[in-house]
Design a protein around this motif. Structure first.
Motif, PDB file in Angstrom:
ATOM      1  N   GLU A  25      10.318   3.893   2.946  1.00  0.00           N
ATOM      2  CA  GLU A  25      11.264   4.841   2.350  1.00  0.00           C
ATOM      3  C   GLU A  25      11.864   5.756   3.419  1.00  0.00           C
ATOM      4  O   GLU A  25      13.054   6.075   3.395  1.00  0.00           O
ATOM      5  CB  GLU A  25      10.558   5.676   1.274  1.00  0.00           C
ATOM      6  CG  GLU A  25      10.294   4.928  -0.017  1.00  0.00           C
ATOM      7  CD  GLU A  25      11.569   4.513  -0.723  1.00  0.00           C
ATOM      8  OE1 GLU A  25      11.811   3.296  -0.822  1.00  0.00           O
ATOM      9  OE2 GLU A  25      12.330   5.396  -1.139  1.00  0.00           O
ATOM     10  N   GLY A  26      11.018   6.182   4.374  1.00  0.00           N
ATOM     11  CA  GLY A  26      11.501   7.030   5.455  1.00  0.00           C
ATOM     12  C   GLY A  26      12.497   6.302   6.335  1.00  0.00           C
ATOM     13  O   GLY A  26      13.521   6.863   6.740  1.00  0.00           O
ATOM     14  N   PRO A  48       0.851  -1.197   0.000  1.00  0.00           N
ATOM     15  CA  PRO A  48       0.000   0.000   0.000  1.00  0.00           C
ATOM     16  C   PRO A  48       0.886   1.247   0.000  1.00  0.00           C
ATOM     17  O   PRO A  48       1.986   1.226   0.571  1.00  0.00           O
ATOM     18  CB  PRO A  48      -0.782  -0.116   1.315  1.00  0.00           C
ATOM     19  CG  PRO A  48      -0.684  -1.556   1.708  1.00  0.00           C
ATOM     20  CD  PRO A  48       0.641  -2.042   1.194  1.00  0.00           C
ATOM     21  N   PRO A  49       0.456   2.319  -0.623  1.00  0.00           N
ATOM     22  CA  PRO A  49       1.270   3.544  -0.706  1.00  0.00           C
ATOM     23  C   PRO A  49       1.760   4.044   0.649  1.00  0.00           C
ATOM     24  O   PRO A  49       2.908   4.461   0.784  1.00  0.00           O
ATOM     25  CB  PRO A  49       0.324   4.560  -1.363  1.00  0.00           C
ATOM     26  CG  PRO A  49      -0.620   3.725  -2.149  1.00  0.00           C
ATOM     27  CD  PRO A  49      -0.820   2.470  -1.355  1.00  0.00           C
ATOM     28  N   GLU A  50       0.893   3.978   1.694  1.00  0.00           N
ATOM     29  CA  GLU A  50       1.297   4.490   2.996  1.00  0.00           C
ATOM     30  C   GLU A  50       2.408   3.644   3.621  1.00  0.00           C
ATOM     31  O   GLU A  50       3.306   4.168   4.273  1.00  0.00           O
ATOM     32  CB  GLU A  50       0.096   4.588   3.947  1.00  0.00           C
ATOM     33  CG  GLU A  50      -0.616   3.270   4.227  1.00  0.00           C
ATOM     34  CD  GLU A  50      -1.712   2.951   3.210  1.00  0.00           C
ATOM     35  OE1 GLU A  50      -1.679   3.526   2.107  1.00  0.00           O
ATOM     36  OE2 GLU A  50      -2.603   2.131   3.541  1.00  0.00           O
ATOM     37  N   THR A  51       2.347   2.320   3.382  1.00  0.00           N
ATOM     38  CA  THR A  51       3.406   1.443   3.896  1.00  0.00           C
ATOM     39  C   THR A  51       4.717   1.694   3.156  1.00  0.00           C
ATOM     40  O   THR A  51       5.793   1.724   3.754  1.00  0.00           O
ATOM     41  CB  THR A  51       3.004  -0.040   3.742  1.00  0.00           C
ATOM     42  OG1 THR A  51       1.765  -0.258   4.408  1.00  0.00           O
ATOM     43  CG2 THR A  51       4.070  -0.958   4.329  1.00  0.00           C
ATOM     44  N   THR A  61      20.289  -0.065   2.448  1.00  0.00           N
ATOM     45  CA  THR A  61      19.707  -0.342   1.148  1.00  0.00           C
ATOM     46  C   THR A  61      18.417  -1.132   1.364  1.00  0.00           C
ATOM     47  O   THR A  61      18.159  -1.656   2.452  1.00  0.00           O
ATOM     48  CB  THR A  61      20.662  -1.167   0.279  1.00  0.00           C
ATOM     49  OG1 THR A  61      20.870  -2.452   0.908  1.00  0.00           O
ATOM     50  CG2 THR A  61      22.010  -0.465   0.124  1.00  0.00           C
ATOM     51  N   ARG A  62      17.588  -1.231   0.316  1.00  0.00           N
ATOM     52  CA  ARG A  62      16.355  -2.018   0.444  1.00  0.00           C
ATOM     53  C   ARG A  62      16.681  -3.471   0.777  1.00  0.00           C
ATOM     54  O   ARG A  62      15.981  -4.117   1.549  1.00  0.00           O
ATOM     55  CB  ARG A  62      15.542  -1.934  -0.852  1.00  0.00           C
ATOM     56  CG  ARG A  62      14.874  -0.590  -1.068  1.00  0.00           C
ATOM     57  CD  ARG A  62      14.008  -0.597  -2.318  1.00  0.00           C
ATOM     58  NE  ARG A  62      13.325   0.679  -2.489  1.00  0.00           N
ATOM     59  CZ  ARG A  62      13.852   1.735  -3.063  1.00  0.00           C
ATOM     60  NH1 ARG A  62      15.094   1.665  -3.504  1.00  0.00           N
ATOM     61  NH2 ARG A  62      13.176   2.867  -3.181  1.00  0.00           N
ATOM     62  N   SER A  63      17.744  -3.988   0.157  1.00  0.00           N
ATOM     63  CA  SER A  63      18.143  -5.374   0.414  1.00  0.00           C
ATOM     64  C   SER A  63      18.521  -5.577   1.873  1.00  0.00           C
ATOM     65  O   SER A  63      18.083  -6.531   2.522  1.00  0.00           O
ATOM     66  CB  SER A  63      19.323  -5.743  -0.492  1.00  0.00           C
ATOM     67  OG  SER A  63      19.793  -7.043  -0.201  1.00  0.00           O
TER      68      SER A  63
END
Length: 206
Positions: free
Chosen positions: A14-15, A6-9, A23-25
């Protein structure tokens, strides 16, 4: 692995990535490790000498992991490496002699082998000996199995810490014969062995 959010998650994640400098990983691996630590602790009886690992404390998780692998018959060496950074530069050192396990090592992040579970205290002592600097340890950045080590003889786990110099004058000592402050993204021009992508990404944020 891909999945939708969901966009809010997505905005929350990202924050968190920005504030944690991950990193995302790295972030997703830590989330999975934390979830497994909680579920396994709930479903299984506690191990002897349990360290009461808190999911949010990655350093304690690593200590717990080290305790378990210490029971393995194969020799396992855990080393701490300090990425001492200031004003967009990071301190690296040139070895006096070849490393007994990774012959290709020349320039390295200062550090040393851990002999106890008090990782940060030991790293501060190693860095003082090798650089002459007193440092503050900001955070554990990454942990990995060194791929350049001879796996049949020994396993080497390297823990990379981001450090800030507090006092002292830089002077090579211990296993190092020379120190050099280099721009963070030129560090890898000096290194002759592989470097983890997570370490490269972190240095890019400094």
């Amino acid at each position: 692995m891909g999945f939708s959010l969901p966009p809010e998650t997505y905005q929350k994640i990202e924050g968190l990535l920005k504030t944690s400098h991950k990193t995302r990983s790295e972030f997703m691996r830590q989330v999975i490790d934390s979830y497994l630590a909680v579920t396994q602790k709930t479903l299984q009886p506690p191990l002897k000498n349990d360290l009461a690992v808190a999911p949010e404390d990655i350093n304690k998780i690593l200590k717990f992991y080290y305790q378990i692998i210490g029971q393995n018959k194969k020799e396992v060496i855990v080393v701490g490496l300090g990425m001492i950074a200031k004003e967009g530069r990071v301190l690296i050192g040139q070895r006096k002699d070849p490393d007994p396990y990774v012959k290709e090592l020349t320039w390295i992040f200062p550090g040393g082998k851990f002999k106890s579970l008090d990782f940060e205290k030991e790293l501060i002592k190693h860095l003082k000996k090798e650089t002459g600097l007193d440092v503050y340890i900001n955070q554990l950045v990454h942990a990995r199995l060194i791929p350049d080590s001879p796996e049949k003889k020994v396993k080497i786990i390297a823990l990379y810490y981001h450090c800030t110099p507090i006092s002292g004058k830089g002077k090579a000592g211990g296993s190092l014969e020379k120190l050099e402050w280099v721009p963070v993204m030129k560090v890898f021009h000096y290194f002759t062995t592989s470097t983890a992508d997570e370490v490269v990404s972190f240095l890019g944020t400094l």
